[in-house]
Design an enzyme around this catalytic site. Structure first.
Site, PDB file in Angstrom:
ATOM      1  N   CYS A 137       0.766  -1.046  -0.130  1.00 61.19           N
ATOM      2  CA  CYS A 137       0.094  -0.147  -0.189  1.00 61.19           C
ATOM      3  C   CYS A 137       0.724   0.980   0.245  1.00 61.19           C
ATOM      4  CB  CYS A 137      -0.819  -0.583   1.048  1.00 61.19           C
ATOM      5  SG  CYS A 137      -2.440   1.728   1.310  1.00 61.19           S
TER       6      CYS A 137
ATOM      7  N   CYS B 154      -0.767   4.332   1.721  1.00 63.67           N
ATOM      8  CA  CYS B 154      -0.329   4.138   3.514  1.00 63.67           C
ATOM      9  C   CYS B 154       0.999   4.161   4.103  1.00 63.67           C
ATOM     10  CB  CYS B 154      -0.536   2.809   4.055  1.00 63.67           C
ATOM     11  SG  CYS B 154      -2.070   1.546   3.681  1.00 63.67           S
ATOM     12  N   ASP B 155       2.345   3.465   3.171  1.00 63.67           N
ATOM     13  CA  ASP B 155       3.540   3.820   3.514  1.00 63.67           C
ATOM     14  C   ASP B 155       4.636   4.633   2.527  1.00 63.67           C
ATOM     15  OD1 ASP B 155       2.948   2.112   5.339  1.00 63.67           O
ATOM     16  OD2 ASP B 155       2.507   0.011   4.263  1.00 63.67           O
TER      17      ASP B 155
END
Ligand code: NAP
Length: 336
Positions: A149, A152-153
């Site tokens: 992701c 997200c990261d």
């Protein structure tokens, strides 16, 4: 099979026996659209949204192809709007997973860790999850440089060298997004042509921060505390070599979320739910919507459309249950 009479009796059965008319399992575009339609049909659907509601769009940034948003919309923002719209019409949304089902007879049964629900119809819209490479080091270093992701990261890898594995639209999307952070993004793909759509491929080719390694697969993720590199294999000459990088984003497709339905619904070899007509399943009263059966289109808009269809067919099924069992003559007379 238990049956119900006219609307009044059905309503009474639902309210008295805590029988749900519609349970929606899943809360991506398919599940929440099904919930909106079922709620607007006055069926007060119960939505088991899963531990993390919203589906794959929660892991996306800009959505540019959902009609009605000419300037684009953030995936999580779109799903929040879906949810609010469903709740506005009376959908009850619980952020829990369905852990077991029994669809072999009516009432249909759906269980969570804490509750057991009975329902006349169920709409399965559990979607699909990102796949992993299953190579040594990948699991060990998840959250420490290995991710599926970028949204997200990605921000953890400012000015770092990032590798994206895969050659489809997801890989291009991830690579393009990651150029906001990384100083260099290398796409590692197992063939010499991309599977991605032309527009996504062209965007990636045109980005000066992105380079491509063709005919190459990841054999191992290197590092102890965090990712320090990858062992790669060249598929043409089978050579192995180590490649320095700081992160690996895996973007190689998806697996349908059907573990709980194995043995309960007919699935294809890849685990997707089989539907002869795009809404019904092998169990009477159980309908399907979105990526959990549609591995061809897999778009938010097609998932939403199929959620609408599933809800309309569930409503028709409920009507048919009533017609199949008209109320006793005394009840019919008293209605006039
Ligand atoms: P996909 O189209 O199935 O592509 C998966 C890619 O990963 C392929 O290039 C495949 O290689 C590669 N791959 C699969 N297993 C692998 C393995 N074990 N090792 C190495 N490589 C592997 O999946 P997706 O990219 O997630 O896209 C899914 C659907 O969503 C598509 O219809 C896509 O158009 C859509 N989508 C659209 C957008 C957008 O329009 N913005 C964004 C994301 C997704 P091969 O090519 O050799 O098979």
């Amino acid at each position: 099979m238990e049956s119900f009479g006219a609307t009044g009796r059905l309503t009474a059965a639902v309210e008295d026996a805590a029988m749900e008319r519609v349970i929606v399992i899943g809360s991506g575009p398919a599940g929440l659209t099904a919930a909106i339609y079922a709620a607007r049909a006055n069926l007060r659907p119960l939505v088991l949204a899963g531990g993390m509601y919203g589906g794959q769009l929660m892991l996306t940034t800009e959505v540019e192809n959902y009609p009605g948003f000419p300037s684009g919309v953030q995936g999580p923002e779109l799903m929040t709007m879906f949810r609010e719209q469903a709740e506005r019409f009376g959908a009850r949304i619980l952020d829990v997973d369905a852990t077991n089902v029994n669809f072999s007879k009516k009432p249909l049964v759906v269980e969570t860790d804490d509750e057991r629900y009975e329902a006349l119809t169920v709409i399965v819209a559990t979607g699909a999850s990102a796949r992993w490479l299953d190579v040594p080091g990948e699991e060990l270093l998840r959250g420490r440089g290995v991710s599926t992701c970028a949204t997200c990261d990605g921000a953890f890898f400012k000015e770092k060298h990032i590798v994206v594995a895969g050659g489809g639209d997801s890989a291009m999307e991830e690579a393009l997004f990651l150029t906001r952070f990384g100083r260099r993004v290398t796409v590692v793909h197992r063939r010499d042509t991309l599977r991605a759509s032309k527009i996504m491929a062209e965007r990636a080719f045109a980005n000066p921060k992105i380079d491509f390694m063709w005919n190459t697969v990841v054999e191992r993720v290197l590092g102890d505390e965090r990712v320090t590199g990858l062992r790669l294999r060249n598929m043409l000459d089978e050579s192995l070599y180590d490649f320095d990088c700081d992160a690996l984003f895996v973007a190689i497709g998806h697996t349908p979320n059907t573990a709980v339905f194995r043995g309960r619904l007919d699935l294809d070899r890849a685990g997707y739910i089989l539907s002869p007509d795009g809404t019904t399943t092998s169990a009477e009263g159980v309908f399907v919507a979105g990526d959990v059966f549609d591995h061809r289109y897999r778009q938010a808009i097609t998932a939403a459309g199929s959620g609408c269809k599933a809800a309309m067919d569930a409503e028709k099924h409920l009507e048919a249950l009533e017609f199949a069992s008209p109320p006793p003559v005394s009840e019919r007379l008293s209605q006039h």
